[in-house]
Write an enzyme that holds these catalytic residues in place. Structure first.
Site, PDB file in Angstrom:
ATOM      1  N   ASP A   1      11.431   9.324  34.397  1.00  0.00           N
ATOM      2  CA  ASP A   1      12.405  10.393  34.635  1.00  0.00           C
ATOM      3  C   ASP A   1      12.215  11.075  35.986  1.00  0.00           C
ATOM      4  O   ASP A   1      12.487  12.267  36.134  1.00  0.00           O
ATOM      5  CB  ASP A   1      12.345  11.442  33.497  1.00  0.00           C
ATOM      6  CG  ASP A   1      12.536  10.787  32.146  1.00  0.00           C
ATOM      7  OD1 ASP A   1      13.344   9.842  32.053  1.00  0.00           O
ATOM      8  OD2 ASP A   1      11.869  11.201  31.179  1.00  0.00           O
TER       9      ASP A   1
ATOM     10  N   GLY B   1      13.917  10.313  38.593  1.00  0.00           N
ATOM     11  CA  GLY B   1      15.176  10.293  39.340  1.00  0.00           C
ATOM     12  C   GLY B   1      15.418   8.919  39.958  1.00  0.00           C
ATOM     13  O   GLY B   1      16.048   8.791  41.009  1.00  0.00           O
ATOM     14  N   LYS B   2      14.937   7.864  39.269  1.00  0.00           N
ATOM     15  CA  LYS B   2      15.128   6.486  39.769  1.00  0.00           C
ATOM     16  C   LYS B   2      16.608   6.130  39.794  1.00  0.00           C
ATOM     17  O   LYS B   2      17.080   5.447  40.696  1.00  0.00           O
ATOM     18  CB  LYS B   2      14.378   5.480  38.865  1.00  0.00           C
ATOM     19  CG  LYS B   2      12.883   5.675  38.833  1.00  0.00           C
ATOM     20  CD  LYS B   2      12.220   4.733  37.844  1.00  0.00           C
ATOM     21  CE  LYS B   2      12.541   5.037  36.397  1.00  0.00           C
ATOM     22  NZ  LYS B   2      11.982   6.298  35.899  1.00  0.00           N
TER      23      LYS B   2
ATOM     24  N   GLY C   1      16.495   6.133  30.360  1.00  0.00           N
ATOM     25  CA  GLY C   1      17.670   6.991  30.456  1.00  0.00           C
ATOM     26  C   GLY C   1      17.782   7.458  31.886  1.00  0.00           C
ATOM     27  O   GLY C   1      16.900   8.142  32.382  1.00  0.00           O
ATOM     28  N   HIS C   2      18.820   7.003  32.569  1.00  0.00           N
ATOM     29  CA  HIS C   2      19.004   7.390  33.975  1.00  0.00           C
ATOM     30  C   HIS C   2      20.303   8.184  34.086  1.00  0.00           C
ATOM     31  O   HIS C   2      21.361   7.677  33.739  1.00  0.00           O
ATOM     32  CB  HIS C   2      19.114   6.149  34.869  1.00  0.00           C
ATOM     33  CG  HIS C   2      17.987   5.185  34.697  1.00  0.00           C
ATOM     34  ND1 HIS C   2      16.670   5.550  34.844  1.00  0.00           N
ATOM     35  CD2 HIS C   2      17.981   3.870  34.382  1.00  0.00           C
ATOM     36  CE1 HIS C   2      15.900   4.497  34.641  1.00  0.00           C
ATOM     37  NE2 HIS C   2      16.670   3.461  34.350  1.00  0.00           N
TER      38      HIS C   2
ATOM     39  N   GLN D   1      11.181   3.084  33.216  1.00  0.00           N
ATOM     40  CA  GLN D   1       9.863   3.675  32.981  1.00  0.00           C
ATOM     41  C   GLN D   1       9.119   3.916  34.307  1.00  0.00           C
ATOM     42  O   GLN D   1       9.755   4.176  35.299  1.00  0.00           O
ATOM     43  CB  GLN D   1       9.034   2.834  31.996  1.00  0.00           C
ATOM     44  CG  GLN D   1       9.601   2.820  30.590  1.00  0.00           C
ATOM     45  CD  GLN D   1      10.848   1.971  30.455  1.00  0.00           C
ATOM     46  OE1 GLN D   1      10.841   0.807  30.823  1.00  0.00           O
ATOM     47  NE2 GLN D   1      11.913   2.519  29.940  1.00  0.00           N
TER      48      GLN D   1
HETATM   49  P1  GDP Z   1      15.202   8.335  35.817  1.00  0.00           P
HETATM   50  O1  GDP Z   1      14.938   7.939  34.413  1.00  0.00           O
HETATM   51  O2  GDP Z   1      14.023   8.143  36.711  1.00  0.00           O
HETATM   52  O3  GDP Z   1      16.452   7.715  36.383  1.00  0.00           O
HETATM   53  O4  GDP Z   1      15.453   9.920  35.795  1.00  0.00           O
HETATM   54  P2  GDP Z   1      16.374  10.730  34.753  1.00  0.00           P
HETATM   55  O5  GDP Z   1      17.792  10.499  35.089  1.00  0.00           O
HETATM   56  O6  GDP Z   1      15.925  10.476  33.357  1.00  0.00           O
HETATM   57  O7  GDP Z   1      15.922  12.215  35.064  1.00  0.00           O
HETATM   58  C1  GDP Z   1      16.114  12.802  36.306  1.00  0.00           C
HETATM   59  C2  GDP Z   1      17.080  13.995  36.163  1.00  0.00           C
HETATM   60  O8  GDP Z   1      17.021  14.784  37.327  1.00  0.00           O
HETATM   61  C3  GDP Z   1      18.532  13.600  36.020  1.00  0.00           C
HETATM   62  O9  GDP Z   1      19.182  14.535  35.190  1.00  0.00           O
HETATM   63  C4  GDP Z   1      19.084  13.658  37.447  1.00  0.00           C
HETATM   64  O10 GDP Z   1      20.465  13.953  37.497  1.00  0.00           O
HETATM   65  C5  GDP Z   1      18.288  14.818  37.987  1.00  0.00           C
HETATM   66  N1  GDP Z   1      17.952  14.735  39.423  1.00  0.00           N
HETATM   67  C6  GDP Z   1      17.631  13.645  40.172  1.00  0.00           C
HETATM   68  N2  GDP Z   1      17.287  14.020  41.421  1.00  0.00           N
HETATM   69  C7  GDP Z   1      17.370  15.367  41.448  1.00  0.00           C
HETATM   70  C8  GDP Z   1      17.090  16.357  42.454  1.00  0.00           C
HETATM   71  O11 GDP Z   1      16.683  16.073  43.572  1.00  0.00           O
HETATM   72  N3  GDP Z   1      17.277  17.674  42.083  1.00  0.00           N
HETATM   73  C9  GDP Z   1      17.711  18.054  40.838  1.00  0.00           C
HETATM   74  N4  GDP Z   1      17.848  19.352  40.568  1.00  0.00           N
HETATM   75  N5  GDP Z   1      17.967  17.139  39.890  1.00  0.00           N
HETATM   76  C10 GDP Z   1      17.801  15.832  40.180  1.00  0.00           C
HETATM   77  P1  IMO Z   2      13.000   6.130  32.290  1.00  0.00           P
HETATM   78  O1  IMO Z   2      13.403   4.767  32.766  1.00  0.00           O
HETATM   79  C1  IMO Z   2      10.129   8.604  30.122  1.00  0.00           C
HETATM   80  C2  IMO Z   2       7.921   6.671  26.862  1.00  0.00           C
HETATM   81  C3  IMO Z   2       8.223   7.139  25.444  1.00  0.00           C
HETATM   82  C4  IMO Z   2       6.853   6.933  24.815  1.00  0.00           C
HETATM   83  C5  IMO Z   2       6.381   5.640  25.478  1.00  0.00           C
HETATM   84  C6  IMO Z   2       6.607   4.387  24.640  1.00  0.00           C
HETATM   85  O2  IMO Z   2      14.159   7.003  31.917  1.00  0.00           O
HETATM   86  O3  IMO Z   2      12.040   6.783  33.227  1.00  0.00           O
HETATM   87  P2  IMO Z   2       8.787   2.983  24.062  1.00  0.00           P
HETATM   88  O4  IMO Z   2      10.030   3.365  23.322  1.00  0.00           O
HETATM   89  O5  IMO Z   2       9.043   2.508  25.457  1.00  0.00           O
HETATM   90  O6  IMO Z   2       7.925   2.040  23.295  1.00  0.00           O
HETATM   91  O7  IMO Z   2       7.941   4.354  24.176  1.00  0.00           O
HETATM   92  O8  IMO Z   2       7.088   5.533  26.695  1.00  0.00           O
HETATM   93  N1  IMO Z   2       9.121   6.237  27.624  1.00  0.00           N
HETATM   94  C7  IMO Z   2       9.673   6.951  28.611  1.00  0.00           C
HETATM   95  N2  IMO Z   2       9.378   8.178  29.088  1.00  0.00           N
HETATM   96  N3  IMO Z   2      11.105   7.876  30.701  1.00  0.00           N
HETATM   97  C8  IMO Z   2      11.390   6.632  30.258  1.00  0.00           C
HETATM   98  O9  IMO Z   2      12.266   5.814  30.882  1.00  0.00           O
HETATM   99  C9  IMO Z   2      10.689   6.125  29.139  1.00  0.00           C
HETATM  100  N4  IMO Z   2      10.730   4.969  28.451  1.00  0.00           N
HETATM  101  C10 IMO Z   2       9.746   5.039  27.536  1.00  0.00           C
HETATM  102  O10 IMO Z   2       8.607   8.507  25.430  1.00  0.00           O
HETATM  103  O11 IMO Z   2       5.975   7.957  25.200  1.00  0.00           O
HETATM  104 MG    MG Z   3      14.964   8.766  32.494  1.00  0.00          MG
END
Ligand code: GDP
Ligand code: IMO
Ligand code: MG
Length: 427
Positions: free
Chosen positions: A13, A15-16, A40-41, A223
């Site tokens: 999470d 911000g990939k 979840g992105h 991840q």
């Molecule tokens: P990912 O799984 O690495 O793609 O990251 P997620 O989407 O799960 O979580 C990142 C969250 O931060 C998302 O809700 C993005 O919209 C938000 N985000 C990404 N970059 C930035 C940033 O520079 N600033 C802020 N405030 N939010 C950001």
């Molecule tokens: P993104 O791509 C954050 C965590 C789960 C748990 C562990 C194992 O959005 O960064 P699993 O269901 O993969 O067997 O769970 O890994 N986990 C994540 N945490 N971001 C993710 O993906 C994750 N994908 C799995 O919360 O701790």
């Molecule tokens: Mg995510």
């Protein structure tokens, strides 16, 4: 033309999705190479917000070819649902390619994931319950079902039969659950075959041919480094290779073709699920980061655990992945703090560790050694060049860069595609 890899530098999470989307317009292919719908992105484009799980973030970029690589585990129902939801919003998904060698997540593995977590009780891992672990276990155990099996009913039936012989008993006799029938399972899987057929391909071959032609390929990790099955905080990890090495095995692109590895690191740290987290804040400072950064899971809605930036982890991620450039995201979330602590080392029972301790128990006992940097109050959302940032924000970025061991080439100052400070060109 070489390939570029994007990886998470922390526990996910970071911000990939946004970073991939930002680079998407500069590349021809975006490949997801590991994980499944545990990811979840969130990608924000103007007033539109997209939550992607299984699909590569490149699906949102017109002209870019999104690819689900062989290293991914695919929940077929989720794939179809995600595609339909995007089609409804006017996104062209017709270019999607799906590796014939990717493994599928059958219903029995979703059941096993959930039920084993429940049975583990306080020793649970906190998985997303999507069947990820059992499906990768089947792959390694050589009893997995692959996308190509959907096109040979006889072979598919044989495979489901032999895996259910054991798993059916485990579900019924150990966990007291209804074991799915062979025929029901086969029928469910086959029901997707016709819809998916046009997108199934030898993606490893196509990607290498594209590179031969001088086209650009971006490999997008799900991840992150600390969730990687080899290099993460085992056993509190996911079951796939989320690091740069996994980009090669999970796509069929050899290491010699990868020239750039972009590590995505949040300006602070978050973690979902169980496991050690040295800089975790259990007080109001943690609550402040959670609220300000909207740190709630895209996949499960769980509140994310929050803590300060950990430079030991960033250095580790730089080493494991060979990070050439970092993107430091969510710097805007740190605005308004008097002082911003950064963890520079760990104290483990009186001994200083500048690197990740190899022993898991040491990591569990690691206490962060903090350096405090002065904060800033100015709104940084409109900054687009490094010089636009206030002096203390610049000093924070420079300090983090120095400690992490690779240059910071971009800085996130808001969720939108445009809310990015570019320091060095990433294309
Ligand atoms: P990912 O799984 O690495 O793609 O990251 P997620 O989407 O799960 O979580 C990142 C969250 O931060 C998302 O809700 C993005 O919209 C938000 N985000 C990404 N970059 C930035 C940033 O520079 N600033 C802020 N405030 N939010 C950001
Ligand atoms: P993104 O791509 C954050 C965590 C789960 C748990 C562990 C194992 O959005 O960064 P699993 O269901 O993969 O067997 O769970 O890994 N986990 C994540 N945490 N971001 C993710 O993906 C994750 N994908 C799995 O919360 O701790
Ligand atoms: Mg995510």
């Amino acid at each position: 033309m070489p390939a570029t890899v994007i990886v998470g530098a922390q526990w996910g999470d970071e911000g990939k999705g946004k970073a991939t989307d930002v680079l998407g317009s500069r590349v021809d292919y975006v490949v997801k190479f590991n994980g499944g719908n545990n990811a979840g992105h969130t990608v924000v484009i103007g007033d539109q917000k997209y939550a992607l799980h299984l699909l590569p973030s490149g699906i949102l970029t017109p002209g870019c070819i999104p690819v689900i690589g062989n290293g991914v585990v695919v929940d077929l129902g989720v794939l179809v649902e995600e595609l339909d939801a995007l089609i409804e919003r006017g996104i062209d998904v017709s270019r999607l390619l799906l590796s014939a060698n990717a493994h599928v997540i059958p219903d029995y593995n979703r059941s096993l994931d959930k039920v084993t977590e429940r049975f583990l009780g306080s020793r649970r891992l906190g998985t997303t319950g999507r069947g990820i672990g059992p499906t990768y276990a089947d792959k390694m155990n050589r009893v997995g079902i692959r996308v190509q099996d959907l096109f040979d009913e006889k072979i598919l039936t044989q495979k489901v039969e032999s895996v259910l012989e054991l798993k059916g008993q485990i579900l019924a006799k150990i966990y007291n659950r209804r074991a799915p029938g062979v025929q029901d399972t086969v029928e469910e899987l086959l029901s997707y075959a016709e819809r998916l057929a046009p997108m199934v391909a030898d993606t490893g071959l196509l990607l290498n041919q594209a590179l031969d032609r001088g086209e650009r390929v971006l490999l997008e990790a799900g991840q992150a480094t600390l969730l990687d099955v080899d290099h993460g905080t085992y056993p509190f990890v996911t079951s796939s290779s989320a690091t740069a090495g996994g980009a090669c095995t999970g796509s069929g692109i050899p290491p010699t073709r990868v020239e750039r590895v972009i590590g995505i690191a949040k300006a602070y740290t978050t973690r979902v699920g169980e496991g050690p987290f040295p800089t975790e804040l259990l007080d109001e400072a943690g609550e402040h980061l959670r609220k300000t950064g909207a740190e709630y899971g895209t996949t499960t809605g769980r509140p994310r655990r929050c803590g300060w930036f950990d430079a030991v982890i960033a250095r580790y991620a730089a080493r494991v992945n060979g990070v050439t450039d970092f993107v430091l995201t969510k710097l805007d979330v740190l605005t308004g703090l008097e002082r911003v602590p950064v963890c520079v080392a760990y104290d483990v029972d009186g001994t200083r560790h500048d690197e990740m301790p190899v022993n898991q128990s040491d990591f569990h006992h690691a206490r962060p050694v903090y350096e405090e940097l002065p904060g800033w109050w100015e709104d940084i959302g409109d900054a687009r060049r490094f010089e636009d940032l206030p002096a203390n924000a610049r000093a924070y970025v420079k300090a983090v860069e120095e400690m992490s061991g690779s240059r910071i080439s971009a800085i996130g100052v808001g969720p939108d595609r445009d809310e990015t400070v570019v320091v060095h060109d990433l294309a």
